[in-house]
Design an enzyme around this catalytic site. Structure first.
Site, PDB file in Angstrom:
ATOM      1  N   HIS A 121      68.254  38.068  47.683  1.00 47.28           N
ATOM      2  CA  HIS A 121      68.607  36.848  46.963  1.00 47.28           C
ATOM      3  C   HIS A 121      68.156  35.595  47.707  1.00 47.28           C
ATOM      4  O   HIS A 121      67.693  34.635  47.085  1.00 47.28           O
ATOM      5  CB  HIS A 121      70.101  36.834  46.643  1.00 47.28           C
ATOM      6  CG  HIS A 121      70.431  37.802  45.548  1.00 47.28           C
ATOM      7  ND1 HIS A 121      70.991  39.027  45.786  1.00 47.28           N
ATOM      8  CD2 HIS A 121      70.191  37.743  44.224  1.00 47.28           C
ATOM      9  CE1 HIS A 121      71.103  39.680  44.634  1.00 47.28           C
ATOM     10  NE2 HIS A 121      70.630  38.925  43.682  1.00 47.28           N
ATOM     11  N   HIS A 179      72.221  51.337  55.657  1.00 43.62           N
ATOM     12  CA  HIS A 179      72.667  50.151  56.396  1.00 43.62           C
ATOM     13  C   HIS A 179      74.008  49.670  55.878  1.00 43.62           C
ATOM     14  O   HIS A 179      74.990  49.623  56.600  1.00 43.62           O
ATOM     15  CB  HIS A 179      71.622  49.039  56.329  1.00 43.62           C
ATOM     16  CG  HIS A 179      71.897  47.963  57.331  1.00 43.62           C
ATOM     17  ND1 HIS A 179      72.847  46.990  57.127  1.00 43.62           N
ATOM     18  CD2 HIS A 179      71.389  47.739  58.556  1.00 43.62           C
ATOM     19  CE1 HIS A 179      72.903  46.205  58.189  1.00 43.62           C
ATOM     20  NE2 HIS A 179      72.029  46.639  59.073  1.00 43.62           N
ATOM     21  N   GLU A 210      77.391  49.508  58.007  1.00 41.83           N
ATOM     22  CA  GLU A 210      78.150  48.261  57.850  1.00 41.83           C
ATOM     23  C   GLU A 210      78.938  48.154  56.548  1.00 41.83           C
ATOM     24  O   GLU A 210      79.695  47.223  56.365  1.00 41.83           O
ATOM     25  CB  GLU A 210      77.201  47.067  57.986  1.00 41.83           C
ATOM     26  CG  GLU A 210      76.777  46.864  59.427  1.00 41.83           C
ATOM     27  CD  GLU A 210      75.830  45.693  59.628  1.00 41.83           C
ATOM     28  OE1 GLU A 210      75.772  44.805  58.764  1.00 41.83           O
ATOM     29  OE2 GLU A 210      75.139  45.699  60.658  1.00 41.83           O
ATOM     30  N   HIS A 242      69.208  51.074  64.589  1.00 42.03           N
ATOM     31  CA  HIS A 242      70.394  51.727  64.021  1.00 42.03           C
ATOM     32  C   HIS A 242      70.283  53.247  64.116  1.00 42.03           C
ATOM     33  O   HIS A 242      71.239  53.929  64.488  1.00 42.03           O
ATOM     34  CB  HIS A 242      70.599  51.311  62.562  1.00 42.03           C
ATOM     35  CG  HIS A 242      71.160  49.931  62.406  1.00 42.03           C
ATOM     36  ND1 HIS A 242      72.349  49.550  62.964  1.00 42.03           N
ATOM     37  CD2 HIS A 242      70.700  48.845  61.740  1.00 42.03           C
ATOM     38  CE1 HIS A 242      72.593  48.274  62.657  1.00 42.03           C
ATOM     39  NE2 HIS A 242      71.595  47.828  61.919  1.00 42.03           N
TER      40      HIS A 242
HETATM   41 CO    CO Z   1      71.708  45.936  60.969  1.00 41.96          CO
END
Ligand code: CO
Length: 294
Positions: A121, A179, A210, A242
């Site tokens: 966005h 993620h 997350e 990650h």
């Molecule tokens: Co991250």
């Protein structure tokens, strides 16, 4: 008589104003359109993870022969880190300003993100501003990220299963690390993907770092099924920090450590999803549709 005179004065004033406005609103069209593509990814500071971007780059160049293709990266942290190593990467805004300066008239921007979340966005907002600049692009459009429709999700789920380990025993599972985000409703797409995968292959799951589902939400499901071994793989564009730290690292909070404490042995597959050509094709189909509308 005076009334008619006044009326025609007002009318001609409106006409002049109208003409001026029309002139100001539509910039002169360039006779030779110059088209280009901007690929926009989050970025990675892990050199071995770069091969996912190389795969995208190779497929994009094959799909759009002769078209100028450039890259930009949305993560300021990663751009700063690589700049210290002497690698200068552009933000989307810097790349677009350069493209504007180089005289490109029509640009298709591809969001190489996984979900249409915050970064997508933000990218849209800034691209819209570029489309409004005087003397700028005649047309600039953004192609949406990987999971933007049910069809995208099905294609990606099937591709992931094609690359999952074959002949898994009943006590083995595949667990993908997405993620996730706590700040955008698109986080729900990970739960949708988990549902789709479960429907196709009951021992394949997605959890996120997350957002949701969390590892804690998936863990009881694995235990109930008596899972003893998990094949871990990133559900991210690249197998970056990650995947290496939060998934397979030796820290007590890594997925490998948490799962081992729960009696589940782990094996890792450090392949970013953009290293799979079928998944890159989903992104490129979005780009093809958008490019055709330029
Ligand atoms: Co991250």
């Amino acid at each position: 008589m005076q009334k008619i005179w006044l009326f025609s004065l007002v009318l001609s004033f409106v006409t002049i104003l109208g003409t001026n406005c029309a002139f100001a609103m539509s910039p002169p069209k360039s006779s030779t359109p110059l088209r280009a593509i901007l690929l926009v990814a989050f970025g990675t500071s892990v050199p071995e993870a770069q091969k996912a971007f190389d795969q995208i780059d190779a497929q994009a160049r094959k799909a759009f022969p002769g078209v100028e293709i450039r890259w930009a990266f949305t993560s300021r942290t990663i751009r700063a880190k690589l700049a210290k190593e002497g690698k200068q990467l552009d933000s989307p805004e810097v790349a677009l300003a350069r493209m504007m300066g180089d005289g490109f008239t029509h640009v298709a921007v591809l969001s190489l993100h996984v979900i249409p979340g915050e970064e997508y966005h933000d990218l849209n907002r800034n691209v819209r501003l570029f489309s409004e600049m005087a003397g700028g692009f005649e047309r600039i459009l953004v192609a949406p990220p990987l999971l933007s429709s049910h069809n995208d999700m099905m294609r990606v789920a099937e591709a992931l299963l094609t690359h999952a380990p074959k002949d898994m025993k009943a006590e083995e599972a595949v667990l993908f690390m997405g993620h996730g985000t706590r700040s955008h409703p698109s986080d729900a797409i990970y739960s949708a993907m988990n549902y789709l995968l479960q429907d196709l292959a009951p021992n394949v799951y997605i959890a996120t770092v997350e957002g949701h589902p969390t590892l804690d939400e998936i863990l009881p499901k694995l235990s109930r099924k008596g899972i003893k071994k998990a094949h871990l793989a990133p559900f991210m564009v690249v197998a970056g920090m990650h995947a290496r730290d939060d998934m397979m690292g030796d820290e007590p909070e890594s997925w490998k450590s948490v799962l081992s404490r729960n009696g589940i042995a782990c094996e890792a597959n450090l392949t970013g999803i953009a290293e799979y050509p079928e998944i890159v094709e989903v992104w490129l189909d979005h780009l093809r549709e958008t490019y055709a509308r330029l």
